[in-house]
Design a protein around this motif. Structure first.
Motif, PDB file in Angstrom:
ATOM      1  N   ASN A 233       0.857  -1.187   0.000  1.00 36.49           N
ATOM      2  CA  ASN A 233       0.000   0.000   0.000  1.00 36.49           C
ATOM      3  C   ASN A 233       0.891   1.234   0.000  1.00 36.49           C
ATOM      4  N   ILE A 234       0.770   2.076  -1.024  1.00 36.38           N
ATOM      5  CA  ILE A 234       1.623   3.251  -1.131  1.00 36.38           C
ATOM      6  C   ILE A 234       1.420   4.196   0.056  1.00 36.38           C
ATOM      7  N   ALA A 235       0.235   4.168   0.640  1.00 35.87           N
ATOM      8  CA  ALA A 235      -0.023   5.037   1.800  1.00 35.87           C
ATOM      9  C   ALA A 235       0.877   4.679   2.965  1.00 35.87           C
ATOM     10  N   ALA A 236       1.301   3.406   3.014  1.00 37.73           N
ATOM     11  CA  ALA A 236       2.179   2.980   4.106  1.00 37.73           C
ATOM     12  C   ALA A 236       3.552   3.629   4.010  1.00 37.73           C
ATOM     13  N   ALA A 237       3.890   4.144   2.831  1.00 42.80           N
ATOM     14  CA  ALA A 237       5.192   4.792   2.650  1.00 42.80           C
ATOM     15  C   ALA A 237       5.198   6.237   3.126  1.00 42.80           C
ATOM     16  N   ILE A 238       4.034   6.796   3.396  1.00 43.31           N
ATOM     17  CA  ILE A 238       3.950   8.183   3.872  1.00 43.31           C
ATOM     18  C   ILE A 238       4.289   8.216   5.353  1.00 43.31           C
ATOM     19  N   ALA A 239       5.305   8.960   5.710  1.00 39.02           N
ATOM     20  CA  ALA A 239       5.771   9.036   7.102  1.00 39.02           C
ATOM     21  C   ALA A 239       5.699  10.483   7.571  1.00 39.02           C
ATOM     22  N   LEU A 240       4.626  10.834   8.262  1.00 39.95           N
ATOM     23  CA  LEU A 240       4.465  12.202   8.755  1.00 39.95           C
ATOM     24  C   LEU A 240       5.465  12.468   9.873  1.00 39.95           C
ATOM     25  N   PRO A 241       6.168  13.582   9.850  1.00 46.39           N
ATOM     26  CA  PRO A 241       7.126  13.875  10.928  1.00 46.39           C
ATOM     27  C   PRO A 241       6.397  14.160  12.238  1.00 46.39           C
ATOM     28  N   ASP A 242       6.944  13.638  13.344  1.00 44.60           N
ATOM     29  CA  ASP A 242       6.336  13.934  14.641  1.00 44.60           C
ATOM     30  C   ASP A 242       6.887  15.246  15.182  1.00 44.60           C
ATOM     31  N   ALA A 243       6.273  15.707  16.270  1.00 40.79           N
ATOM     32  CA  ALA A 243       6.639  17.022  16.821  1.00 40.79           C
ATOM     33  C   ALA A 243       8.117  17.078  17.212  1.00 40.79           C
ATOM     34  N   GLY A 244       8.638  15.966  17.730  1.00 39.72           N
ATOM     35  CA  GLY A 244      10.021  15.945  18.173  1.00 39.72           C
ATOM     36  C   GLY A 244      11.020  16.031  17.037  1.00 39.72           C
ATOM     37  N   ALA A 245      10.579  15.646  15.846  1.00 35.88           N
ATOM     38  CA  ALA A 245      11.499  15.645  14.712  1.00 35.88           C
ATOM     39  C   ALA A 245      11.955  17.048  14.354  1.00 35.88           C
ATOM     40  N   PHE A 246      11.132  18.056  14.668  1.00 39.10           N
ATOM     41  CA  PHE A 246      11.469  19.422  14.273  1.00 39.10           C
ATOM     42  C   PHE A 246      12.564  20.033  15.153  1.00 39.10           C
ATOM     43  N   SER A 247      12.894  19.361  16.259  1.00 37.45           N
ATOM     44  CA  SER A 247      13.971  19.878  17.108  1.00 37.45           C
ATOM     45  C   SER A 247      15.311  19.874  16.381  1.00 37.45           C
ATOM     46  N   ILE A 248      15.411  19.059  15.335  1.00 34.78           N
ATOM     47  CA  ILE A 248      16.662  19.002  14.577  1.00 34.78           C
ATOM     48  C   ILE A 248      16.949  20.324  13.871  1.00 34.78           C
ATOM     49  N   LEU A 249      15.882  21.127  13.663  1.00 35.49           N
ATOM     50  CA  LEU A 249      16.066  22.400  12.968  1.00 35.49           C
ATOM     51  C   LEU A 249      16.790  23.435  13.827  1.00 35.49           C
ATOM     52  N   LEU A 250      17.053  23.098  15.091  1.00 36.90           N
ATOM     53  CA  LEU A 250      17.853  23.983  15.939  1.00 36.90           C
ATOM     54  C   LEU A 250      19.339  23.856  15.628  1.00 36.90           C
ATOM     55  N   ASN A 251      19.696  22.840  14.858  1.00 33.33           N
ATOM     56  CA  ASN A 251      21.095  22.608  14.489  1.00 33.33           C
ATOM     57  C   ASN A 251      21.457  23.508  13.307  1.00 33.33           C
ATOM     58  N   PRO A 252      22.429  24.414  13.455  1.00 32.36           N
ATOM     59  CA  PRO A 252      22.776  25.331  12.357  1.00 32.36           C
ATOM     60  C   PRO A 252      23.156  24.618  11.061  1.00 32.36           C
ATOM     61  N   SER A 253      23.828  23.473  11.161  1.00 31.20           N
ATOM     62  CA  SER A 253      24.221  22.759   9.946  1.00 31.20           C
ATOM     63  C   SER A 253      23.003  22.219   9.204  1.00 31.20           C
ATOM     64  N   VAL A 254      21.974  21.852   9.944  1.00 30.97           N
ATOM     65  CA  VAL A 254      20.740  21.363   9.329  1.00 30.97           C
ATOM     66  C   VAL A 254      20.015  22.512   8.621  1.00 30.97           C
ATOM     67  N   ILE A 255      19.994  23.681   9.269  1.00 32.76           N
ATOM     68  CA  ILE A 255      19.388  24.856   8.625  1.00 32.76           C
ATOM     69  C   ILE A 255      20.152  25.186   7.333  1.00 32.76           C
ATOM     70  N   GLY A 256      21.467  25.083   7.398  1.00 30.70           N
ATOM     71  CA  GLY A 256      22.266  25.306   6.192  1.00 30.70           C
ATOM     72  C   GLY A 256      21.928  24.317   5.092  1.00 30.70           C
ATOM     73  N   ALA A 257      21.668  23.061   5.482  1.00 24.46           N
ATOM     74  CA  ALA A 257      21.294  22.045   4.488  1.00 24.46           C
ATOM     75  C   ALA A 257      19.959  22.386   3.841  1.00 24.46           C
ATOM     76  N   ALA A 258      19.011  22.909   4.632  1.00 24.18           N
ATOM     77  CA  ALA A 258      17.705  23.296   4.085  1.00 24.18           C
ATOM     78  C   ALA A 258      17.859  24.434   3.078  1.00 24.18           C
ATOM     79  N   PHE A 259      18.702  25.417   3.397  1.00 20.68           N
ATOM     80  CA  PHE A 259      18.953  26.513   2.450  1.00 20.68           C
ATOM     81  C   PHE A 259      19.639  25.991   1.190  1.00 20.68           C
TER      82      PHE A 259
END
Length: 509
Positions: A233-259
């Protein structure tokens, strides 16, 4: 060339029906091109193949409906495979969603603030050098997939391990030889089909024929090779990020990767859109609208835990060549991907991984376009060719972002001779013989967004004169823009006169 120019709403009912049929057939061609590429790019990015399929679905259904370039097709792109591979390796697959959502938001904001034109100002030497470097990394990484092995963490490690593979030093050499044989069948059929296919089947893509041939061979002989793994089922491949996953955006190198993802995806998308505009005479690209649409698409891809997307030239050119006239073709290709993975996942699980690796090896090799480097050296001198070579080298030996940033920094050297007269003034006047656009100053990449806007704003009817009398210089970025605009204008029957220039500017006359 696709010559449709009138908007669909203004056409007669029978004309609408004819165009809809052309969009329908074009969408099937794009679907056939997209399927192996979506899965292959996902594998090259170090993620399961269904992640690429989800991106393809979103690129068709959502971005296709919102795009500022109606005939451009969006989906996973080889140009981002390297940076995604490194992110997944260093941060884990769960981090990709939040990073991609931030990248999408950056693109939306850039589109809202009308920054789309500035991405076109990036030197073609940098862009093509970046793509060539990515091509090299894809080839040396996917080379190991041809032997049913996984790529190593870095480009240099993959390169160093290649002689061992060729000399038969793999742990399970018997299985590696079988996988390599299937990969060679894929490449042979793919290239042979592209060269000798019947005229009646010219729109059937070589990549599809190559993958089909190796899949049928592996199935008929019951070969023990690694195959694609996709969920029921292709729907099983959809992985919604949980609230804790966004804490990684506090890492400057991760923000740089997003840019970095936002920057590279935007540049590749808008340059692809410019190339698509040269292929047809229909509606021109609205770059800021296209940028906003790509941002929405990447936001959704991040929310679904899929791959990042860009506008992609291979699928887009297939769309135009197949006769597409409206955005309906792009949207329908997303419908066909969704239907295929929902109804026939068992068929995807018969595809050998080595076959997809072979498709990516050919795709990567085609990104290394030495003819562009020769064109830069012949027409614009040593500096642009050097920028191309340095960007390529640093992408391979260091990383993608370092290569691009150094390439852009080297592009600044072109400004030095014109430092006292960097500003380009443009005066437009209307006379009996037509419109005149006079350029005063240095036409460098700093002036490209404004110059592009002025050129596209000139009346489509009547004669146009470009006056270079007071233009002191033109760099290769603006020269390429003007050359493309003149070619498109003259091809559509418009009369253009270029006068007053010397040196490189005289060549436009």
């Amino acid at each position: 060339m696709n010559t449709a120019t009138a908007p669909l709403d203004a056409a007669a009912p029978e004309e609408k029906a004819r165009w809809n049929v052309r969009d329908l057939t074009a969408s099937i061609v794009v679907f056939l091109v997209a399927m192996p590429l979506c899965m292959g790019i996902a594998i090259a990015s170090g993620v399961p193949p269904e992640k690429g399929l989800i991106t393809g679905i979103i690129g068709g259904l959502v971005v296709g409906a919102l795009a500022g370039s109606p005939l451009q097709v969006s989906g996973p792109a080889a140009g981002l495979a390297v940076i995604v591979f490194e992110l997944v390796r260093d941060q884990g697959l769960s981090a990709l969603g939040p990073i991609l959502m931030l990248a999408g938001l950056i693109q939306v904001v850039a589109g809202v603030f009308r920054l789309g034109g500035w991405f076109r100002a990036i030197s073609p030497a940098v862009v093509h050098g970046m793509l060539a470097g990515i091509g090299v990394l894809i080839v040396i990484g996917q080379f190991h997939v041809l032997f049913d092995s996984k790529p190593l963490p870095s480009g240099l490690e993959n390169l160093a391990a290649m002689p061992g593979r060729l000399l038969g030093l793999s742990p399970n050499m018997a299985a590696a030889e079988i996988a390599l044989a299937l990969a060679l069948v894929t490449i042979g059929v793919m290239l042979g089909w592209e060269k000798w296919r019947p005229a009646a089947l010219k729109l059937v893509p070589g990549a599809l024929m190559g993958v089909m041939a190796s899949t049928l061979l592996a199935f008929a002989l019951g070969l023990d090779v690694t195959r694609v793994v996709v969920p029921e089922n292709i729907a099983a491949a959809i992985a919604l990020p949980d609230a804790g996953a966004f804490s990684i955006l506090l890492n400057p190198s991760v923000i740089g990767a997003a840019f970095a993802i936002a920057f590279i995806a935007s540049a590749e998308t808008l340059l692809s859109a410019a190339a698509v505009d040269r292929m047809h005479d229909g509606v021109r690209t609205n770059y800021n609208k296209e940028l906003r649409a790509q941002g929405v698409g990447n936001l959704l891809c991040g929310a679904a835990g899929a791959l990042p997307m860009t506008g992609v030239i291979v699928r887009s050119s297939a769309n135009v060549q197949a006769g597409a006239t409206t955005r309906l073709s792009t949207m329908l290709h997303g419908v066909w991907i969704l239907g295929f993975v929902a109804l026939l996942p068992w068929l995807l699980r018969e595809i050998p991984m080595a076959a997809l690796g072979a498709v990516l090896v050919v795709t990567g090799a085609r990104l290394v376009n030495f003819s562009h480097a020769r064109h830069l050296l012949r027409d614009y001198g040593v500096l642009p060719a050097m920028i191309w070579a340095v960007t390529l080298t640093l992408v391979v030996v260091e990383d993608l972002l370092t290569g691009v940033l150094v390439g852009i920094a080297l592009s600044m050297i072109e400004l030095m001779p014109h430092f006292r007269r960097l500003r380009l003034r443009m005066e437009q006047s209307e006379e009996a013989e037509g419109h005149t656009l006079a350029l005063d100053g240095a036409a460098t990449f700093l002036a490209l967004p404004k110059l592009s806007e002025r050129l596209d704003g000139l009346p489509r009817q009547g004669a146009v004169r470009i006056d270079f009398s007071r233009c002191s210089a033109i760099d290769h970025t603006c020269a390429e823009l003007l050359k493309d605009w003149l070619q498109r204008r003259r091809a559509s029957g418009g009369k253009v006169e270029v006068f007053g220039g010397s040196g490189r500017m005289a060549e436009f006359a």
